[in-house]
Write an enzyme that holds these catalytic residues in place. Structure first.
Site, PDB file in Angstrom:
ATOM      1  N   LYS A 200       0.880  -0.966   0.140  1.00  0.00           N
ATOM      2  CA  LYS A 200       0.078   0.023  -0.026  1.00  0.00           C
ATOM      3  C   LYS A 200       0.902   1.084  -0.037  1.00  0.00           C
ATOM      4  CE  LYS A 200      -3.865   2.015   2.327  1.00  0.00           C
ATOM      5  NZ  LYS A 200      -4.643   2.316   3.435  1.00  0.00           N
ATOM      6  N   LYS A 253      -1.955  -1.550  -4.106  1.00  0.00           N
ATOM      7  CA  LYS A 253      -2.878  -0.400  -3.814  1.00  0.00           C
ATOM      8  C   LYS A 253      -2.162   0.859  -3.930  1.00  0.00           C
ATOM      9  CE  LYS A 253      -6.070   1.582  -0.775  1.00  0.00           C
ATOM     10  NZ  LYS A 253      -6.636   1.731   0.474  1.00  0.00           N
TER      11      LYS A 253
END
Ligand code: PBG
Length: 328
Positions: A200, A253
């Protein structure tokens, strides 16, 4: 030159000649079964989210209705986020593990109306933390790791107790996947899965989401825990750790700007790979389409196909319902 022709043995265009041939040789399948719909819930009536046109902050009942509409189109997985009012926010984010909180209520309501739908939950403190960070902020401004993991374990357990199928820690603290696995197992939740937000990135593409939840950091940024957008080898290190700690899926992500990382995961991972087409990616498409500059439907399927082609098994996307409609 009456009939000019090249002496070619290979003419790749032959495989593109008719729709039936193209369908037959298509390498990447895009179907609703691979899509996960993120949904926002709050204590209030259904209302549109200004920072993300086309999405809503739902009441529990409204959200359950949307889960039903998604399921009818073949989207049988959702991930839940709460927009919490300021009065519930504290420095340690304790509302995150309130068994009577809104997320447990929402999980139970979905499970009783649509038992087949896979309920995923977000595990992180930012919606409940008065500092707007995913972890607890010490007086000197550091985001403390181990104390945060303790609260995340309680949060994950609360979600599992309420009936969540998969918990998805999005906080990027070190060691949280292993700690959550141990907590869940210790309490008999050996069947509850963990989808780890593994790579992330500290991304500006999360801006509209933070508007939706009113969860932006009150000071500082998330660069001491979320990854540097410049790194991909480091993502493999995170991947190895999360898998070793028991992750059932690993996520990248955002998705679109990080397709190389999705590809590296797809090649190296022994567990399924997920990718999250985040709020900023959604908004860019919505804004361009609203101006008449891009064809929304075509862009939606092309971006999702690209994420699948890069190697994602699962895609989290605010377009899940719309994409399912287009595909049907
Ligand atoms: C919070 C969380 C964020 C997103 C999912 N979970 C925001 C953040 O880390 O600041 C972003 C999702 C999106 O932008 O669509 N832990």
């Amino acid at each position: 030159m009456a009939h000019p022709h090249l002496e070619l043995t290979a003419r790749p265009r032959r495989n593109r000649r008719t729709p039936a041939i193209r369908d037959m040789v298509r390498e990447t399948e895009l179907s609703p079964a691979h899509l996960v719909l993120p949904l926002f819930v709050h204590r209030g009536p259904d209302e549109p989210i200004d920072s993300m046109p086309g999405t809503n902050r739902w009441s529990v009942d409204g959200l359950v209705g949307e889960v039903g509409r998604a399921a009818e189109l073949g989207v049988r997985a959702v991930v839940l986020f709460e927009a919490a009012p300021d009065e519930l926010k504290t420095p340690t984010g304790d509302e995150a593990w309130n068994p009577d909180g809104l997320i447990p209520q929402t999980i139970a309501a979905i499970k009783s109306a649509h038992p087949v739908t896979v309920v995923m939950t977000d595990v992180a403190l930012d919606p409940y933390n008065s500092d707007g960070h995913d972890g607890i902020v010490a007086p000197d401004g550091t985001i403390v790791n181990d104390e945060t993991v303790d609260v995340l374990c309680r949060q994950a357990l609360t979600h599992a107790d309420a009936g969540a199928d998969i918990v998805a820690p999005s906080d990027m603290m070190d060691g949280r996947v292993g700690a959550i696995r141990e907590t869940l197992d210790h309490h008999g939740h050996t069947e509850v899965g963990i989808c780890a937000y593994t790579a992330k990135y500290a991304s500006a593409f999360f801006g509209p989401f933070r508007g939706a939840l009113d969860s932006a950091p009150r000071s500082g940024d998330k660069k001491t825990y979320q990854m540097d957008p410049a790194n991909s080898r480091e993502a493999l290190r995170e991947m190895e750790l999360d898998i070793a700690e028991g992750a059932d899926m690993v996520m990248v992500k955002p998705a679109g700007p990080y397709l190389d990382v999705v590809r590296r995961f797809a090649e190296a991972s022994v567990v399924p790979v997920a990718a999250y087409q985040v709020s900023g990616e959604y908004l860019m498409i919505k804004a361009a389409a609203a101006s008449g500059w891009l064809d929304e439907q075509a862009i939606v399927t092309e971006t999702l196909c690209g994420i699948r082609r890069a190697g994602a098994d699962v895609i989290l996307t605010y377009f899940a319902v719309q994409a399912a409609q287009i595909l049907s």
